[in-house]
Design an enzyme around this catalytic site. Structure first.
Site, PDB file in Angstrom:
ATOM      1  N   LYS A 122       0.747  -1.138   0.197  1.00 35.75           N
ATOM      2  CA  LYS A 122       0.108   0.024  -0.088  1.00 35.75           C
ATOM      3  C   LYS A 122       1.044   1.140  -0.309  1.00 35.75           C
ATOM      4  CE  LYS A 122      -3.871  -2.313   1.882  1.00 35.75           C
ATOM      5  NZ  LYS A 122      -4.579  -3.312   3.428  1.00 35.75           N
ATOM      6  N   GLN A 166      -4.984  -1.096   9.494  1.00 29.12           N
ATOM      7  CA  GLN A 166      -4.956  -3.149   9.156  1.00 29.12           C
ATOM      8  C   GLN A 166      -5.629  -3.826   9.591  1.00 29.12           C
ATOM      9  OE1 GLN A 166      -3.896  -3.184   6.311  1.00 29.12           O
ATOM     10  NE2 GLN A 166      -3.877  -5.486   6.510  1.00 29.12           N
ATOM     11  N   ASP A 205     -11.237   1.682   2.948  1.00 28.56           N
ATOM     12  CA  ASP A 205     -11.346   0.350   3.496  1.00 28.56           C
ATOM     13  C   ASP A 205     -12.789   0.144   2.444  1.00 28.56           C
ATOM     14  OD1 ASP A 205      -9.706  -1.749   3.779  1.00 28.56           O
ATOM     15  OD2 ASP A 205      -8.796  -0.852   5.378  1.00 28.56           O
TER      16      ASP A 205
HETATM   17  N1  GUN Z   1      -6.329  -7.383   6.571  1.00 35.54           N
HETATM   18  C1  GUN Z   1      -6.758  -7.987   5.168  1.00 35.54           C
HETATM   19  N2  GUN Z   1      -7.126  -7.263   4.484  1.00 35.54           N
HETATM   20  C2  GUN Z   1      -7.692  -5.934   4.769  1.00 35.54           C
HETATM   21  C3  GUN Z   1      -8.049  -4.815   4.146  1.00 35.54           C
HETATM   22  O1  GUN Z   1      -8.691  -5.364   2.756  1.00 35.54           O
HETATM   23  N3  GUN Z   1      -8.225  -4.337   4.742  1.00 35.54           N
HETATM   24  C4  GUN Z   1      -7.463  -3.723   5.946  1.00 35.54           C
HETATM   25  N4  GUN Z   1      -7.340  -2.062   6.951  1.00 35.54           N
HETATM   26  N5  GUN Z   1      -6.784  -5.217   6.482  1.00 35.54           N
HETATM   27  C5  GUN Z   1      -6.826  -6.508   5.850  1.00 35.54           C
END
Ligand code: GUN
Length: 287
Positions: free
Chosen positions: A51, A96, A119
């Site tokens: 990211k 996350q 998200d």
């Molecule tokens: N953990 C696994 N996939 C994701 C996601 O798309 N967003 C977030 N915030 N955590 C994750």
């Protein structure tokens, strides 16, 4: 068999997003994403790196706030998020997941301001997505990436049998709704499903998001099915594989996503798309 080449489609999205971000900078706005990580979950560390790299590619400022699991609790994390909600220089907030067990995830997600929820996990954004495709706004990134890959390959989902394996709030549930709203007949399977292969064998579109290598074998897949493999698993020898046995399943599938290079890159590109979208939402005079 055709590959649903997420990596390639993500690159196309980045070209557009780079010019969007440059345009915003010309107007005096530096798009900014803040990622919150609590603890040191190994997969999370690797996702965050992707990211961060994508932010750099697009021209989004990316700040990572890292906290040790034992220095953070639910109340303290809500305070951190409230500060970011109030900070006009921050356009996107991403917590996350998974969080350490002593932190109550639903309260954390609820604390994120919906217009900064890149998200798409808050009840507000999920609710809009639930109601109609017309109201989809900041939608969850992995499901959105799947829809974009299907669209790119001109795969019409209307009237198709879509079978989803996995019912997480992040992937399984939202992708089921997004496909339902696009006219697919949707079956949602999960760990309590009695005869999984009876369902998967009927699928014109099979989406697998469980996190178990080798879960889907060729005998469970219909000839000509479109297979979307969301799983990312590391084998004992360090290789990344999905939930499907790629070598045999790909022989039966008409389209299939590779792992790596399918859903992963699309998820990150859709996150960047949501950050740019969030900037516009927070600056309505721009568009
Ligand atoms: N953990 C696994 N996939 C994701 C996601 O798309 N967003 C977030 N915030 N955590 C994750």
């Amino acid at each position: 068999m055709n590959l649903l080449d997420g990596k390639f489609i993500a690159q196309e999205m980045y070209t557009k997003l780079q010019s969007d971000a440059a345009e915003l900078k010309n107007k005096g706005i530096q798009p900014k994403l803040v990622i919150i990580l609590v603890g040191d979950h190994p997969a999370s560390l690797s996702y965050i790196k992707s990211k961060e790299k994508a932010s750099q590619t697009v021209g989004v400022e990316c700040e990572i706030m890292k906290f040790g699991a034992d220095e953070m609790d639910t109340a303290k994390l809500i305070e951190v998020i409230r500060g970011l909600n109030e900070d006009d220089s921050v356009h996107g907030i991403l917590v996350q997941l998974p969080l350490p067990k002593h932190i109550y995830e639903p309260d954390i997600i609820k604390a994120v301001a919906p217009q900064k929820d890149v998200d798409g996990f808050t009840a507000y954004n999920l609710g809009k997505m639930f109601l109609s495709t017309r109201f989809e706004d900041l939608a969850p990134c992995t499901p959105l990436g799947i829809i974009k890959m299907l669209e790119h390959a001109k795969i019409d989902v209307e009237g198709k049998e879509a079978v989803i394996v996995g019912r997480s709030n992040i992937v399984g549930k939202p992708v089921a709704i997004m496909l339902l709203n696009r006219g697919a007949t949707v079956t949602a399977c999960h760990s309590k499903t009695v005869d999984l292969s009876a369902h998967t064998k009927r699928a014109d579109i099979l989406v697998v998001a469980v996190g178990k290598a080798g879960l889907i074998t060729a005998d469970m897949v219909k000839e000509g099915a479109v297979v979307v493999d969301v799983g990312i698993n590391r084998t004992e020898d360090g290789k990344l594989v999905g939930d499907c046995d790629f070598v045999t399943v790909s022989k039966k599938a008409s389209f299939i996503t590779p792992v790596p290079g399918g859903c992963g890159p699309m998820t990150v590109a859709c996150l960047m798309n949501n950050v740019i979208k969030a900037v516009h939402k927070q600056n309505p005079s721009l568009s």
